[in-house]
Design an enzyme around this catalytic site. Structure first.
Site, PDB file in Angstrom:
ATOM      1  N   LEU A  78      39.450  45.816  41.486  1.00 20.47           N
ATOM      2  CA  LEU A  78      40.697  45.952  40.736  1.00 20.47           C
ATOM      3  C   LEU A  78      40.358  46.718  39.466  1.00 20.47           C
ATOM      4  CD1 LEU A  78      42.260  42.361  41.002  1.00 20.47           C
ATOM      5  CD2 LEU A  78      42.975  44.412  42.233  1.00 20.47           C
ATOM      6  N   ASP A  79      41.262  47.574  39.012  1.00 21.12           N
ATOM      7  CA  ASP A  79      41.021  48.344  37.799  1.00 21.12           C
ATOM      8  C   ASP A  79      40.749  47.426  36.606  1.00 21.12           C
ATOM      9  OD1 ASP A  79      41.365  50.693  39.162  1.00 21.12           O
ATOM     10  OD2 ASP A  79      43.422  51.020  38.493  1.00 21.12           O
ATOM     11  N   TYR A  80      40.088  47.974  35.618  1.00 21.75           N
ATOM     12  CA  TYR A  80      39.740  47.252  34.386  1.00 21.75           C
ATOM     13  C   TYR A  80      40.967  46.569  33.771  1.00 21.75           C
ATOM     14  CZ  TYR A  80      37.935  46.657  29.585  1.00 21.75           C
ATOM     15  OH  TYR A  80      37.557  46.152  28.381  1.00 21.75           O
ATOM     16  N   HIS A 129      43.162  53.723  42.195  1.00 17.12           N
ATOM     17  CA  HIS A 129      44.411  53.702  41.409  1.00 17.12           C
ATOM     18  C   HIS A 129      45.653  53.897  42.281  1.00 17.12           C
ATOM     19  CE1 HIS A 129      41.471  54.124  38.253  1.00 17.12           C
ATOM     20  NE2 HIS A 129      41.203  55.367  38.580  1.00 17.12           N
TER      21      HIS A 129
END
Length: 241
Positions: free
Chosen positions: A102-104, A190
């Site tokens: 999962l993105d930051y 993303h």
């Protein structure tokens, strides 16, 4: 119980099963001191396995469902010194790593394990595991944007996304924002952000709420729980479809 050597190597995190097979054929693997150059060798918990002279440490398999907070890296370590998901598992002796990422700045459901075989299965594109995200986006989302998301949109790389389930959850006219739910099975970088950007609604906040049949029920940000034996079995079945 005896298992194929390449499967044990994959489970131990040495490499994927296919890459492990290549290592065996190249004569890089020893079992009980003997070089193995043919596939089909089976081993059990009493066998000593070495790859390039290094002993493979076989751990008990563990499986966790983690509610990842925002501002945490989906990795086992970070060269910039930022907080990573494994920082939440320092009380455990097993070395776990995330299945996917999962993105930051994205929160939500993330699975962690030391079971390389399951991780490889679930991350493989052909298994199409559904994942549901809830996003707060800029602008008031109209039906036309939802229709585009449902049939697939052209992304930055020029490729079209697969069909998605898209639903409007709420509108905030005062702040010019919307809350939408998006269910996808792809896992490009993303992806959700790019899909919503493509229909004119940049993401302000994003959370993964489900992974297949699993949910965040009973957890708050930063908490985790161990998966049940039945849940692990069901995940393997997802990876067989």
């Amino acid at each position: 119980m005896a298992e194929r050597l390449q499967k044990v190597m994959a489970n131990a995190g040495v490499a994927s099963r296919r890459a492990s097979e290549k290592m065996i054929l190249a004569g890089r693997v020893r079992v009980n001191g003997k070089v193995i150059k043919e596939l089909g060798q089976k081993v059990d918990g009493n066998d000593v396995i070495e790859v390039d002279g290094h002993l493979i440490e076989r751990e008990e398999k563990v499986y966790y469902l983690f509610y990842k907070p925002r501002g945490v890296i989906s990795a086992a370590k970070d060269d910039k010194g930022r907080k990573v998901v494994t920082d939440y598992f320092t009380d455990h002796s097993e070395r776990v790593y995330p299945i996917g990422r999962l993105d930051y700045d994205t929160s939500g459901l993330l699975l962690l394990t030391n079971d390389g075989e399951l991780a490889n299965r679930l991350m493989h594109p052909r298994y199409k595991v559904n994942k549901t995200y809830v996003a707060k986006v800029k602008g008031l989302v109209q039906n036309e944007a939802l229709k585009q998301l449902r049939v697939g949109v052209r992304l930055k790389d020029g490729k079209k996304s697969a069909r998605a389930k898209a639903k409007l959850l709420s509108l905030d006219k005062k702040n010019d924002t919307s809350i939408v739910s998006l269910t996808i099975h792809e896992g490009r970088n993303h992806q959700v952000k790019n899909m919503l950007q493509a229909v004119g609604h940049p993401v302000k906040k994003l959370k993964r709420e489900t992974y297949g049949f699993l949910t965040l029920a009973g957890l708050t940000s930063g908490q985790y729980r161990e998966l049940t034996r039945e849940e692990v079995k069901a995940l393997y079945e997802l990876g067989n479809k």
